[in-house]
Design a protein around this motif. Structure first.
Motif, short mmCIF file in Angstrom:
data_model
loop_
_atom_site.label_atom_id
_atom_site.label_comp_id
_atom_site.label_asym_id
_atom_site.label_seq_id
_atom_site.Cartn_x
_atom_site.Cartn_y
_atom_site.Cartn_z
N ASP A 232 1.99 -3.69 -1.10
CA ASP A 232 3.22 -3.90 -0.34
C ASP A 232 3.31 -2.92 0.82
OD1 ASP A 232 3.94 -5.89 -2.10
OD2 ASP A 232 5.41 -4.67 -3.20
N THR A 233 2.88 -1.69 0.59
CA THR A 233 2.95 -0.65 1.62
C THR A 233 1.98 -0.92 2.75
OG1 THR A 233 3.66 0.98 -0.01
CG2 THR A 233 2.78 1.83 2.05
N ILE A 234 0.74 -1.29 2.43
CA ILE A 234 -0.22 -1.56 3.51
C ILE A 234 0.14 -2.86 4.23
CG2 ILE A 234 -2.01 -2.81 2.20
CD1 ILE A 234 -2.62 0.01 4.77
N VAL B 155 0.50 -3.15 8.38
CA VAL B 155 -0.19 -4.08 9.29
C VAL B 155 0.76 -5.11 9.91
CG1 VAL B 155 -2.36 -3.78 8.04
CG2 VAL B 155 -0.89 -5.73 7.49
N SER B 156 1.99 -5.16 9.40
CA SER B 156 2.97 -6.10 9.94
C SER B 156 3.91 -5.45 10.95
CB SER B 156 3.81 -6.69 8.80
OG SER B 156 3.01 -7.33 7.84
N LYS C 7 -4.80 -12.28 -0.97
CA LYS C 7 -4.93 -12.97 0.31
C LYS C 7 -3.54 -13.26 0.90
CE LYS C 7 -7.76 -16.53 2.52
NZ LYS C 7 -8.69 -17.67 2.28
N ARG C 8 -2.88 -12.20 1.31
CA ARG C 8 -1.58 -12.35 1.95
C ARG C 8 -1.78 -12.68 3.42
NH1 ARG C 8 2.03 -7.31 -0.52
NH2 ARG C 8 1.37 -7.56 -2.71
N GLN C 9 -0.88 -13.46 3.98
CA GLN C 9 -1.05 -13.90 5.37
C GLN C 9 -1.09 -12.73 6.34
OE1 GLN C 9 -1.70 -17.18 6.01
NE2 GLN C 9 -2.33 -16.34 7.99
N ALA C 10 -0.31 -11.68 6.07
CA ALA C 10 -0.32 -10.51 6.95
C ALA C 10 -1.69 -9.86 6.99
CB ALA C 10 0.72 -9.50 6.48
N ALA D 206 -8.13 -10.79 11.27
CA ALA D 206 -8.60 -11.65 12.37
C ALA D 206 -8.46 -10.92 13.70
CB ALA D 206 -7.81 -12.95 12.39
N ARG D 207 -7.38 -10.17 13.88
CA ARG D 207 -7.17 -9.44 15.14
C ARG D 207 -8.20 -8.34 15.32
NH1 ARG D 207 -1.74 -9.89 13.64
NH2 ARG D 207 -1.61 -7.73 12.88
#
Length: 208
Positions: A135-137, A141-142, A174-177, A183-184
């Motif tokens: 949750d923290t990471i 990244v979000s 495999k969370r979307q964030a 990908a970025r």
């Protein structure tokens, strides 16, 4: 005369993080491939890293081990590449690089080994629960396009590598964030070059 930059690695190791960073800085370097259990434990290499692990770099007389330290050292030593943090980025840069090297890697490894930290022992373990770590990471990244802000830095090499591996091997949800962040950060020529070099150095499989 520029000091020689030597890279000690194995293509099936965390050395891929350092390889990516070396390709990012664009400086000439020499690669020394080491094998687990043999040359990695030799007296010659133990004088470089007494842990007998890779990656490590030797830059002139300076030795640096540990993936996060290598990324930070190379960014600071070759500032013209622009991968070291600005004053405004510094807090996030070091915060998330060290969080990844500490709680994230520890929590992921503990779970991969089949252990579960009892809730009443999570404070003792330091990394806490795998859920709180992820949750923290995810929050990290979000919060911005890249880990330290609006641009790519050496911290993205390190944090991104761990997230990319986790997604690939199933050790990170495999969370979307995570998918979007990976990908970025991985859409870079240096990442592709590093992968090509290490893939070519992988042991060839025998035909059965």
């Amino acid at each position: 005369m520029a000091e020689e930059l030597v890279f000690y690695t194995n293509p099936m190791s965390r050395g891929r993080i350092a390889r990516w960073m070396l390709e990012e800085i664009g400086q000439p370097y020499r690669t020394e491939y080491l094998d687990y259990g043999t040359t990695m434990k030799s007296p010659e290499y133990l004088s470089v890293n007494p842990m007998g692990k890779v990656p490590a770099i030797k830059h002139g007389d300076t030795v640096v081990t540990e993936g996060a330290a290598i990324c930070a050292y190379l960014a600071e030593t070759f500032p013209d590449v622009g991968l070291a943090p600005t004053a405004a980025e510094r807090g996030r840069y070091f915060r998330w690089m060290f969080f990844t090297a500490g709680p994230l890697e520890a929590a992921v490894t503990i779970r991969a080994l089949g252990f579960e930290i009892p809730p009443e022992r999570q404070r003792m373990a330091g990394c806490g629960s795998i859920q709180s770590v992820l949750d923290t990471i995810e929050y990290a990244v979000s919060s911005s396009p890249f880990i330290a802000g609006d641009r790519f830095t050496a911290a993205d090499v390190y944090v991104g590598s761990h997230i990319g591996w986790g997604l690939n091997f199933g050790t990170i949800e495999k969370r979307q964030a995570f998918v979007d962040y990976w990908a970025r950060v991985s859409d870079r020529d240096a990442y592709r070059r590093g992968n090509e070099i290490d893939n070519a150095a992988m042991p060839k499989k025998e035909n059965s």
